[in-house]
Design an enzyme around this catalytic site. Structure first.
Site, PDB file in Angstrom:
ATOM      1  N   HIS A  79      -6.843  19.237  10.709  1.00  0.00           N
ATOM      2  CA  HIS A  79      -8.002  20.616  10.249  1.00  0.00           C
ATOM      3  C   HIS A  79      -8.849  19.969   8.580  1.00  0.00           C
ATOM      4  O   HIS A  79      -6.913  19.148   7.585  1.00  0.00           O
ATOM      5  CB  HIS A  79      -7.941  21.017  10.361  1.00  0.00           C
ATOM      6  CG  HIS A  79      -7.046  22.124   9.635  1.00  0.00           C
ATOM      7  ND1 HIS A  79      -5.393  22.009  10.256  1.00  0.00           N
ATOM      8  CD2 HIS A  79      -6.250  22.173   8.327  1.00  0.00           C
ATOM      9  CE1 HIS A  79      -4.862  22.275   9.858  1.00  0.00           C
ATOM     10  NE2 HIS A  79      -4.923  23.498   8.792  1.00  0.00           N
ATOM     11  N   HIS A 125     -10.354  20.840   5.404  1.00  0.00           N
ATOM     12  CA  HIS A 125     -10.592  22.436   4.667  1.00  0.00           C
ATOM     13  C   HIS A 125     -12.154  22.058   4.421  1.00  0.00           C
ATOM     14  O   HIS A 125     -11.838  21.222   3.323  1.00  0.00           O
ATOM     15  CB  HIS A 125     -10.062  23.183   3.603  1.00  0.00           C
ATOM     16  CG  HIS A 125      -8.849  23.825   4.344  1.00  0.00           C
ATOM     17  ND1 HIS A 125      -7.987  25.133   4.995  1.00  0.00           N
ATOM     18  CD2 HIS A 125      -7.670  23.221   5.169  1.00  0.00           C
ATOM     19  CE1 HIS A 125      -7.075  24.927   5.354  1.00  0.00           C
ATOM     20  NE2 HIS A 125      -6.655  24.010   4.985  1.00  0.00           N
TER      21      HIS A 125
HETATM   22  P1  AMP Z   1      -3.452  24.652   6.885  1.00  0.00           P
HETATM   23  O1  AMP Z   1      -2.399  25.607   6.102  1.00  0.00           O
HETATM   24  O2  AMP Z   1      -4.300  24.025   5.870  1.00  0.00           O
HETATM   25  O3  AMP Z   1      -2.363  24.544   8.153  1.00  0.00           O
HETATM   26  O4  AMP Z   1      -4.449  26.080   7.522  1.00  0.00           O
HETATM   27  C1  AMP Z   1      -4.060  26.658   8.328  1.00  0.00           C
HETATM   28  C2  AMP Z   1      -5.512  27.616   8.292  1.00  0.00           C
HETATM   29  O5  AMP Z   1      -6.049  28.069   9.442  1.00  0.00           O
HETATM   30  C3  AMP Z   1      -5.098  27.921   7.650  1.00  0.00           C
HETATM   31  O6  AMP Z   1      -6.119  28.314   5.582  1.00  0.00           O
HETATM   32  C4  AMP Z   1      -5.379  29.995   7.985  1.00  0.00           C
HETATM   33  O7  AMP Z   1      -6.215  30.332   7.425  1.00  0.00           O
HETATM   34  C5  AMP Z   1      -6.623  29.394   9.617  1.00  0.00           C
HETATM   35  N1  AMP Z   1      -6.856  29.947  10.386  1.00  0.00           N
HETATM   36  C6  AMP Z   1      -5.387  30.068  11.105  1.00  0.00           C
HETATM   37  N2  AMP Z   1      -5.836  31.529  12.158  1.00  0.00           N
HETATM   38  C7  AMP Z   1      -7.018  31.079  12.015  1.00  0.00           C
HETATM   39  C8  AMP Z   1      -8.363  31.570  12.585  1.00  0.00           C
HETATM   40  N3  AMP Z   1      -7.442  32.266  14.048  1.00  0.00           N
HETATM   41  N4  AMP Z   1      -9.402  31.055  12.803  1.00  0.00           N
HETATM   42  C9  AMP Z   1     -10.271  31.365  11.151  1.00  0.00           C
HETATM   43  N5  AMP Z   1      -8.967  30.586  11.036  1.00  0.00           N
HETATM   44  C10 AMP Z   1      -7.973  30.125  11.194  1.00  0.00           C
END
Ligand code: AMP
Length: 195
Positions: A181, A183
């Protein structure tokens, strides 16, 4: 499958709690009402008036270490084929605030925003892309589509003149969800180095 998603959600909730700055006041940027509602806009922590800089730093360092530990734990239990919380979002089994969607990608607001604009962009089909470090030549097209989607999201969110795109790949980068993903962050002055 459900157990895998459940444990991944738990890890994420821990991460969400830990990224909140543990001293003074920590601002959590407002999100639309359609997303989850357990975050308050401003969280206050009791800070003794006699606290020293070293105690504050120790507290901050512990929080960062916990975040790193949670990311490492997520990586250690990683099953390359296991679904993640993002699969539930794609299937619309759990709510999300969708900003942009097309045939190949989905963009939704991050549940723990780190900037006034914080949108996560994912490929709808993971196809082995648990992390950027696993990318192969055949993924070139979807990687380009994700990056272009970041520009579309930035435009839609009114930050196309200045925004940041981040991809955390692997435990050292504190990746917590193993479905590639991007950001998209914007709406505030960014700093460099990012930390
Ligand atoms: P990473 O730490 O780069 O793997 O990013 C994962 C991201 O997904 C984090 O910023 C979380 O806050 C976000 N995240 C996790 N669960 C959800 C959710 N249910 N809805 C929206 N964002 C989420």
């Amino acid at each position: 499958m459900a157990a895998a998603i459940g444990s991944s959600s738990f890890t994420l909730l821990r991460n969400c709690a830990l990224v909140v700055r543990p001293f003074s006041t920590a601002k959590v940027f407002p999100r639309p009402a359609s997303a989850f509602s357990f975050h308050s806009k401003r969280v206050r922590f009791p800070v003794p008036s006699s606290h020293s800089r070293s105690r504050r730093l120790r507290f901050a360092t512990n929080a960062v270490n916990d975040e790193e530990a949670a990311a490492k734990a997520a990586a250690a239990t990683l099953d390359e084929g296991a679904p993640t919380i993002f699969d539930k979002i794609i299937a619309k089994e759990i709510p999300s605030s969708i900003v942009y969607e097309d045939e190949k990608v989905l963009a939704f607001r991050d549940i723990s925003p780190q900037a006034p604009v914080h949108v996560v962009i994912i490929p709808k089909i993971r196809d082995g892309l648990t992390e950027l470090g696993k990318a192969e030549a055949r993924h070139g097209e979807i990687l380009g589509q994700l990056l272009y989607a970041a520009k579309i999201v930035a435009e839609k969110e009114g930050v196309v003149d200045g925004f940041r795109v981040v991809i955390n790949s692997g435990p050292t980068a504190c990746q917590s969800v193993y479905h590639l993903h991007l950001h998209v962050l914007g709406g505030r002055q960014m700093k460099w180095p990012p930390g």
